[in-house]
Design a protein around this motif. Structure first.
Motif, PDB file in Angstrom:
ATOM      1  N   GLY A 342       0.807  -1.209   0.000  1.00  0.00           N
ATOM      2  CA  GLY A 342       0.000   0.000   0.000  1.00  0.00           C
ATOM      3  C   GLY A 342       0.840   1.258   0.000  1.00  0.00           C
ATOM      4  O   GLY A 342       2.029   1.246   0.332  1.00  0.00           O
ATOM      5  N   ASN A 343       0.203   2.344  -0.388  1.00  0.00           N
ATOM      6  CA  ASN A 343       0.858   3.645  -0.351  1.00  0.00           C
ATOM      7  C   ASN A 343       0.568   4.339   0.973  1.00  0.00           C
ATOM      8  O   ASN A 343      -0.410   4.036   1.651  1.00  0.00           O
ATOM      9  CB  ASN A 343       0.361   4.523  -1.507  1.00  0.00           C
ATOM     10  CG  ASN A 343       0.867   4.034  -2.851  1.00  0.00           C
ATOM     11  OD1 ASN A 343       2.021   3.623  -2.969  1.00  0.00           O
ATOM     12  ND2 ASN A 343       0.004   4.058  -3.856  1.00  0.00           N
ATOM     13  N   THR A 344       1.427   5.280   1.330  1.00  0.00           N
ATOM     14  CA  THR A 344       1.268   6.047   2.565  1.00  0.00           C
ATOM     15  C   THR A 344       1.065   7.507   2.221  1.00  0.00           C
ATOM     16  O   THR A 344       1.784   8.060   1.375  1.00  0.00           O
ATOM     17  CB  THR A 344       2.508   5.890   3.467  1.00  0.00           C
ATOM     18  OG1 THR A 344       2.696   4.505   3.755  1.00  0.00           O
ATOM     19  CG2 THR A 344       2.308   6.640   4.773  1.00  0.00           C
ATOM     20  N   LEU A 345       0.101   8.130   2.856  1.00  0.00           N
ATOM     21  CA  LEU A 345      -0.159   9.542   2.608  1.00  0.00           C
ATOM     22  C   LEU A 345       0.866  10.410   3.312  1.00  0.00           C
ATOM     23  O   LEU A 345       1.402  10.037   4.356  1.00  0.00           O
ATOM     24  CB  LEU A 345      -1.564   9.902   3.109  1.00  0.00           C
ATOM     25  CG  LEU A 345      -2.733   9.227   2.398  1.00  0.00           C
ATOM     26  CD1 LEU A 345      -4.043   9.604   3.082  1.00  0.00           C
ATOM     27  CD2 LEU A 345      -2.786   9.610   0.927  1.00  0.00           C
ATOM     28  N   ASP A 346       1.131  11.567   2.735  1.00  0.00           N
ATOM     29  CA  ASP A 346       2.038  12.539   3.352  1.00  0.00           C
ATOM     30  C   ASP A 346       1.435  13.016   4.669  1.00  0.00           C
ATOM     31  O   ASP A 346       0.230  13.293   4.758  1.00  0.00           O
ATOM     32  CB  ASP A 346       2.223  13.729   2.400  1.00  0.00           C
ATOM     33  CG  ASP A 346       3.377  14.623   2.829  1.00  0.00           C
ATOM     34  OD1 ASP A 346       3.406  15.028   4.007  1.00  0.00           O
ATOM     35  OD2 ASP A 346       4.249  14.913   1.984  1.00  0.00           O
ATOM     36  N   GLU A 347       2.256  13.113   5.697  1.00  0.00           N
ATOM     37  CA  GLU A 347       1.777  13.568   7.005  1.00  0.00           C
ATOM     38  C   GLU A 347       1.172  14.967   6.924  1.00  0.00           C
ATOM     39  O   GLU A 347       0.314  15.334   7.735  1.00  0.00           O
ATOM     40  CB  GLU A 347       2.941  13.571   8.013  1.00  0.00           C
ATOM     41  CG  GLU A 347       3.459  12.200   8.382  1.00  0.00           C
ATOM     42  CD  GLU A 347       2.463  11.432   9.245  1.00  0.00           C
ATOM     43  OE1 GLU A 347       1.568  12.078   9.818  1.00  0.00           O
ATOM     44  OE2 GLU A 347       2.575  10.199   9.324  1.00  0.00           O
ATOM     45  N   ARG A 348       1.598  15.754   5.944  1.00  0.00           N
ATOM     46  CA  ARG A 348       1.092  17.119   5.813  1.00  0.00           C
ATOM     47  C   ARG A 348      -0.192  17.186   4.998  1.00  0.00           C
ATOM     48  O   ARG A 348      -0.736  18.255   4.778  1.00  0.00           O
ATOM     49  CB  ARG A 348       2.154  18.006   5.173  1.00  0.00           C
ATOM     50  CG  ARG A 348       3.432  18.151   5.987  1.00  0.00           C
ATOM     51  CD  ARG A 348       4.544  18.748   5.161  1.00  0.00           C
ATOM     52  NE  ARG A 348       4.923  17.855   4.061  1.00  0.00           N
ATOM     53  CZ  ARG A 348       5.854  18.139   3.155  1.00  0.00           C
ATOM     54  NH1 ARG A 348       6.481  19.311   3.218  1.00  0.00           N
ATOM     55  NH2 ARG A 348       6.150  17.291   2.197  1.00  0.00           N
ATOM     56  N   GLY A 349      -0.674  16.034   4.554  1.00  0.00           N
ATOM     57  CA  GLY A 349      -1.893  16.001   3.758  1.00  0.00           C
ATOM     58  C   GLY A 349      -1.599  16.343   2.312  1.00  0.00           C
ATOM     59  O   GLY A 349      -0.590  15.910   1.750  1.00  0.00           O
ATOM     60  N   GLY A 350      -2.458  17.149   1.697  1.00  0.00           N
ATOM     61  CA  GLY A 350      -2.294  17.513   0.296  1.00  0.00           C
ATOM     62  C   GLY A 350      -3.656  17.821  -0.293  1.00  0.00           C
ATOM     63  O   GLY A 350      -4.691  17.798   0.399  1.00  0.00           O
ATOM     64  N   THR A 351      -3.675  18.120  -1.579  1.00  0.00           N
ATOM     65  CA  THR A 351      -4.935  18.426  -2.256  1.00  0.00           C
ATOM     66  C   THR A 351      -5.846  17.203  -2.254  1.00  0.00           C
ATOM     67  O   THR A 351      -5.423  16.100  -2.621  1.00  0.00           O
ATOM     68  CB  THR A 351      -4.676  18.874  -3.705  1.00  0.00           C
ATOM     69  OG1 THR A 351      -3.899  20.074  -3.688  1.00  0.00           O
ATOM     70  CG2 THR A 351      -5.986  19.123  -4.443  1.00  0.00           C
ATOM     71  N   ILE A 352      -7.085  17.397  -1.839  1.00  0.00           N
ATOM     72  CA  ILE A 352      -8.085  16.329  -1.886  1.00  0.00           C
ATOM     73  C   ILE A 352      -8.801  16.451  -3.223  1.00  0.00           C
ATOM     74  O   ILE A 352      -9.410  17.500  -3.514  1.00  0.00           O
ATOM     75  CB  ILE A 352      -9.089  16.447  -0.727  1.00  0.00           C
ATOM     76  CG1 ILE A 352      -8.346  16.421   0.615  1.00  0.00           C
ATOM     77  CG2 ILE A 352     -10.123  15.331  -0.789  1.00  0.00           C
ATOM     78  CD1 ILE A 352      -9.257  16.691   1.812  1.00  0.00           C
ATOM     79  N   ILE A 410      -5.589  12.007  -2.242  1.00  0.00           N
ATOM     80  CA  ILE A 410      -5.053  13.057  -1.382  1.00  0.00           C
ATOM     81  C   ILE A 410      -3.571  13.177  -1.695  1.00  0.00           C
ATOM     82  O   ILE A 410      -2.825  12.196  -1.617  1.00  0.00           O
ATOM     83  CB  ILE A 410      -5.250  12.727   0.113  1.00  0.00           C
ATOM     84  CG1 ILE A 410      -6.736  12.645   0.459  1.00  0.00           C
ATOM     85  CG2 ILE A 410      -4.567  13.780   0.984  1.00  0.00           C
ATOM     86  CD1 ILE A 410      -7.019  12.294   1.911  1.00  0.00           C
ATOM     87  N   GLY A 411      -3.151  14.381  -2.081  1.00  0.00           N
ATOM     88  CA  GLY A 411      -1.751  14.581  -2.451  1.00  0.00           C
ATOM     89  C   GLY A 411      -1.355  13.724  -3.636  1.00  0.00           C
ATOM     90  O   GLY A 411      -0.200  13.314  -3.739  1.00  0.00           O
ATOM     91  N   GLY A 412      -2.298  13.447  -4.550  1.00  0.00           N
ATOM     92  CA  GLY A 412      -2.007  12.657  -5.735  1.00  0.00           C
ATOM     93  C   GLY A 412      -2.005  11.156  -5.520  1.00  0.00           C
ATOM     94  O   GLY A 412      -1.753  10.396  -6.458  1.00  0.00           O
ATOM     95  N   VAL A 413      -2.292  10.699  -4.312  1.00  0.00           N
ATOM     96  CA  VAL A 413      -2.292   9.263  -3.995  1.00  0.00           C
ATOM     97  C   VAL A 413      -3.726   8.752  -3.983  1.00  0.00           C
ATOM     98  O   VAL A 413      -4.564   9.235  -3.200  1.00  0.00           O
ATOM     99  CB  VAL A 413      -1.619   8.992  -2.635  1.00  0.00           C
ATOM    100  CG1 VAL A 413      -1.634   7.500  -2.332  1.00  0.00           C
ATOM    101  CG2 VAL A 413      -0.191   9.528  -2.625  1.00  0.00           C
ATOM    102  N   ASP A 414      -4.025   7.800  -4.864  1.00  0.00           N
ATOM    103  CA  ASP A 414      -5.358   7.194  -4.918  1.00  0.00           C
ATOM    104  C   ASP A 414      -5.648   6.512  -3.581  1.00  0.00           C
ATOM    105  O   ASP A 414      -4.865   5.674  -3.119  1.00  0.00           O
ATOM    106  CB  ASP A 414      -5.407   6.166  -6.060  1.00  0.00           C
ATOM    107  CG  ASP A 414      -6.819   5.646  -6.313  1.00  0.00           C
ATOM    108  OD1 ASP A 414      -7.677   5.759  -5.426  1.00  0.00           O
ATOM    109  OD2 ASP A 414      -7.046   5.098  -7.415  1.00  0.00           O
TER     110      ASP A 414
END
Length: 598
Positions: A342-352, A410-414
């Protein structure tokens, strides 16, 4: 015979969890079987007492007493030391393994239920799910495991060794005895199949009734509020009558099946008594052997009855395991990525981002070809009539559901490539009706961050304008809240929920009518605090009270899953359209009712 499905369920769960204890189980079975052999020796003892001591020819009384002494010493050793010690040691082993297996099944069910999607939890009420953890299904599996492990080897070996022993005396009488055993086994198999159907039918009724009763209990606050106690009592009694009738039918039919087994026993006794008399008069057996045959038959009735009970409980346990297996085999509609992939989201979030999303709870789409970008650090509000898709958007962002088409990222991550827990840890969620566990205020507020200190919890409460009322409580942070937070007012619960979200300091927030239960003064205080707290954070407000969204960067007006207006408060409130109508208190156009989530 067990069906392939039943055998598969047994292998997957009972044996899979018991396999690590295989060596201990084998040792316990040997001890238990030797205890059964001791019972056979006890059953055969009268034969030797009569033939070799009492009726033995050419012995003096002293010799008879000598033999009697040795025989009683052997009998007591077999009964007290051999049988009791083996029985107790095997009991200790089986009991420990049983509890370990049940614990593992219970934990597996709890973990799997928690991992399943929101669709599953909407379809299955909490009362029914609770029964899988501590109700009838596991209780019946637990009871069967105990009976099967302790009684089956013990009595099974006793039956086999008894028949083998008497076979050396007279094969005709042994065949008669064996015939009664075979008749009992055939009857047991027939009863097992019938009983399984009885228990499966009862459990289906129990599942339905449990869900309805749990709903009545959960709604206790509404019952008190609307003064409908009498009607609720009537509904409860109606459900109690249903389950009572089902229980009577199950037990009466089960008792009739039991009577059939008893009848087989009586016929067997009559046949054996006649055969023993004939063989004795023919000079083929001794008085001692006749007494042993009759004693063996009577001694076998208890073990065979117990084996019948095991067969009965096996049917109930199989039905229960199939119910549990059905839950464990349920596949989530929001499947987690494979371990390590799996992928991990950036702790700072990102564009939803929502890209060409189509989503439906059942058949009718709530969102169709829906596209939206929420840049990091932006505060947006979702407004519109009920059923327009506001809550759906937030639930997709939290990955409580996956869209049927399109992507949410979020942040480009599906989000499909991320674990649901990882996604939701990036959000502080304040729902309209927050849930509180039956624990202290301290534990409820730091639910998402258990290592938080009391001082940090207090700081979060102060920021949420909740410390004033907590400070006035007799035990302050250590005050217990009732089940579902029933000891708290709506406004208090919402302020505690805001403090809970603030404590974890996530990059994104979702407020679903989070201040709807607050008075005007408290709402202003919290709104002022939120303006400071949310600086640099992404926030989604779902609101009907427009006073809470004046400071949002963007307001999205939705209707039937479409964005029909997008702008800030000042612009939209002066532009003709649905939002201006809402600001001026005009009635919004009629909407289709919100879809039923399933």
């Amino acid at each position: 015979m067990s069906s392939p499905e039943t055998k598969s369920v047994t292998r997957r769960f009972i044996w899979a969890y018991a396999r690590p204890h295989a060596a201990a189980l084998v040792f316990a079975v040997i001890l238990n079987s030797l205890s059964g052999l001791a019972m056979t020796i006890q059953t055969m003892a009268p034969k030797y007492l009569i033939d070799d001591i009492i009726l033995a020819q050419g012995l003096t009384n002293a010799e008879r007493y000598m033999r009697l002494g040795w025989m009683l010493a052997l009998y007591l050793f077999v009964s007290v030391v051999w049988r009791m010690l083996g029985w107790h040691l095997s009991f200790r082993i089986f009991t420990r393994v049983r509890e370990e297996v049940i614990r593992k099944i219970r934990s597996a069910v709890f973990r799997h239920i928690n991992s399943l999607c929101l669709r599953f939890h909407i379809k299955n009420n909490s009362g029914e799910l609770f029964s899988y953890l501590f109700g009838t299904p596991l209780s019946q599996v637990q009871g069967f495991f105990q009976q099967a492990s302790m009684m089956a080897p013990h009595y099974g070996f006793m039956v086999v060794t008894t028949i083998a022993w008497v076979l050396f005396w007279d094969w005709i009488l042994t065949l008669v005895l064996l015939g009664t055993v075979i008749a009992a086994v055939v009857t047991m198999n027939h009863i097992r199949v019938r009983t399984k159907k009885l228990h499966a039918t009862f459990q289906d009724s129990e599942k339905t009734v449990s869900g309805k009763v749990a709903d009545l209990v959960r709604g206790s606050r509404a019952v008190k509020l609307y003064a409908i106690e009498d009607r609720m009592i009537e509904q409860f009694e109606a459900q109690a009558i249903v389950i009572g009738q089902q229980g009577v039918e199950r037990d009466v039919q089960g008792h009739m099946l039991w009577m059939r087994q008893e009848t087989v026993g009586y016929l067997g006794f009559a046949a054996l008594a006649a055969a023993c008399t004939w063989r004795y008069l023919e000079g083929q057996v001794t008085i001692g052997e006749v007494s042993a045959y009759m004693g063996a038959f009577l001694g076998l009735q208890g073990p065979l009855t117990t084996l019948l009970q095991i067969a009965t409980s096996q049917s109930a346990a199989q039905a229960s395991m199939e119910r549990i297996a059905a839950v464990l085999d349920t596949i989530s509609t929001t499947p987690e990525p494979e371990e390590g992939k799996g992928n991990t989201l950036d702790e700072r979030g990102g564009t939803i981002s929502f890209r060409n999303v189509r989503f439906a709870y059942v058949e009718d789409s709530v969102l169709e070809d829906f596209t939206l970008d929420i840049p990091a650090g932006q505060k947006i509000a979702l407004v519109g009539p009920s059923g327009s898709g506001k809550s759906t958007i937030s639930q997709l962002a939290l990955r409580l559901y996956d869209p049927q088409q399109g992507t949410v990222s979020i942040g480009g991550v599906d989000l499909r490539t991320c674990a649901g827990r990882d996604v939701r840890r990036r959000f502080g969620v304040v729902p309209q009706d927050p849930y509180f566990f039956q624990s202290t205020i301290l534990e409820n507020v730091r639910l998402l961050r258990p290592e938080a200190t009391p001082d940090e919890v207090r700081a979060a409460l102060e920021r949420a304008n909740a410390w004033d009322f907590v400070r006035d409580l007799p035990q302050q942070l250590d005050t217990m809240v009732g089940e579902s937070g029933t000891s708290l007012s709506g406004g208090q619960k919402q302020r505690l929920a805001i403090a809970r979200a603030l404590l974890i300091d996530p990059p994104c927030f979702i407020f679903d009518e989070a201040t709807s239960a607050l008075d005007t003064v408290s709402e202003r205080l919290i709104q002022s605090a939120l303006d400071e707290i949310l600086r640099g954070k992404t926030a989604i407000f779902i609101a009907h009270r427009l006073s809470t969204i004046r400071t949002c960067d963007r307001i999205l007006v939705l209707r039937k899953g479409k964005i029909i207006q997008d702008g800030d408060y000042a612009t939209l409130s002066t532009t003709p359209g649905l939002f201006q109508d809402m600001v001026h208190g005009a009635e919004a156009p009629p909407e289709l009712p919100a879809p039923v989530m399933a």
